[in-house]
Design a protein around this motif. Structure first.
Motif, PDB file in Angstrom:
ATOM      1  N   ASP A  60       0.833  -1.206   0.000  1.00 17.18           N
ATOM      2  CA  ASP A  60       0.000   0.000   0.000  1.00 17.18           C
ATOM      3  C   ASP A  60       0.869   1.258   0.000  1.00 17.18           C
ATOM      4  O   ASP A  60       0.597   2.216  -0.740  1.00 17.18           O
ATOM      5  CB  ASP A  60      -0.925   0.020   1.213  1.00 17.18           C
ATOM      6  CG  ASP A  60      -2.055  -0.982   1.094  1.00 17.18           C
ATOM      7  OD1 ASP A  60      -2.275  -1.470  -0.021  1.00 17.18           O
ATOM      8  OD2 ASP A  60      -2.714  -1.269   2.107  1.00 17.18           O
ATOM      9  N   ILE A  64       0.832   4.092  -2.937  1.00 11.74           N
ATOM     10  CA  ILE A  64       0.432   5.465  -2.618  1.00 11.74           C
ATOM     11  C   ILE A  64       1.571   6.437  -2.909  1.00 11.74           C
ATOM     12  O   ILE A  64       1.344   7.555  -3.395  1.00 11.74           O
ATOM     13  CB  ILE A  64      -0.023   5.570  -1.141  1.00 11.74           C
ATOM     14  CG1 ILE A  64      -1.324   4.783  -0.944  1.00 11.74           C
ATOM     15  CG2 ILE A  64      -0.210   7.028  -0.730  1.00 11.74           C
ATOM     16  CD1 ILE A  64      -1.707   4.589   0.505  1.00 11.74           C
ATOM     17  N   HIS A 100      -6.976   6.100  -1.866  1.00  5.69           N
ATOM     18  CA  HIS A 100      -6.555   4.705  -2.016  1.00  5.69           C
ATOM     19  C   HIS A 100      -7.432   3.780  -1.162  1.00  5.69           C
ATOM     20  O   HIS A 100      -7.846   2.713  -1.616  1.00  5.69           O
ATOM     21  CB  HIS A 100      -5.084   4.567  -1.599  1.00  5.69           C
ATOM     22  CG  HIS A 100      -4.535   3.182  -1.736  1.00  5.69           C
ATOM     23  ND1 HIS A 100      -4.187   2.636  -2.947  1.00  5.69           N
ATOM     24  CD2 HIS A 100      -4.282   2.222  -0.808  1.00  5.69           C
ATOM     25  CE1 HIS A 100      -3.731   1.412  -2.756  1.00  5.69           C
ATOM     26  NE2 HIS A 100      -3.782   1.134  -1.477  1.00  5.69           N
TER      27      HIS A 100
END
Length: 199
Positions: A60, A64, A100
């Motif tokens: 993640d 991002i 996100h």
């Protein structure tokens, strides 16, 4: 307008367009160079900030970060050169983290309000982590060659103490003792750098 004047006018306009285009290209190249310089200078701080917001979820955080870099470049013309690039980048990273989370439709471990509070707290933490990494990098350079090699084998090559002892022909006890000594040296060096930065 006579034909001669028309040709002269058209030629002059063409020169102006070419000059304007060349000037725009040069400005864009300078802007790109400045963006790359600022991003390189502050990328570790921005990444640390994102890691805190994503609870250190590697995939993640990396996704991002990439999205944030794209948005930063797209909006770089809006950036005030007299401002704080790291703070501006972290604000955008915060928005990209929120987007996100929505796009992945995952169960939220934190509410949006909690994430907002975490983002606010993460700014000084990420700055401190970045400064400590810089200090650690400088402290590693100051180590004797043998100590530096030991750290490289343990943390960069990922070797176990047993593998290092076999490679160097020394006992595991001796390797543990040496690592403990080097850890202490690095800790004191980083703490000294932090103290000097505050003074």
């Amino acid at each position: 307008m006579s034909r001669a004047n028309l040709v002269h006018f058209t030629f002059t306009q063409s020169k102006l367009v070419l000059h304007s285009t060349r000037k725009t290209v040069i400005q864009e190249e300078r802007s790109q160079d400045e963006f790359v310089r600022l991003l390189a200078m502050h990328s570790s701080k921005v990444m640390s900030f994102i890691r805190i917001l994503t609870m250190n979820h590697q995939d993640d955080a990396e996704e991002i970060f990439q999205l944030t870099c794209v948005v930063l470049w797209q909006k770089f013309s809006q950036y005030d050169p007299t401002g704080n690039f790291a703070a501006w980048a972290c604000r955008i990273a915060h928005y990209e983290t929120l987007k996100h989370r929505e796009s992945k439709r995952r169960i939220k471990l934190l509410s949006d309000d909690a994430l907002e509070a975490l983002a606010e707290a993460a700014m000084p933490i990420s700055a401190e982590l970045s400064e400590r990494r810089t200090a650690l990098s400088e402290c590693l350079k100051k180590l004797p060659a043998s100590d530096h090699d030991l750290i490289r084998q343990k943390y960069f090559e990922g070797l176990s103490v047993g593998e290092i002892s076999n490679r160097l022909g020394r006992s595991t006890h001796a390797i543990y003792r040496e690592l403990s000594k080097v850890h202490g040296m690095l800790l004191r060096c980083v703490q000294r750098a932090a103290t000097e930065a505050l003074s």
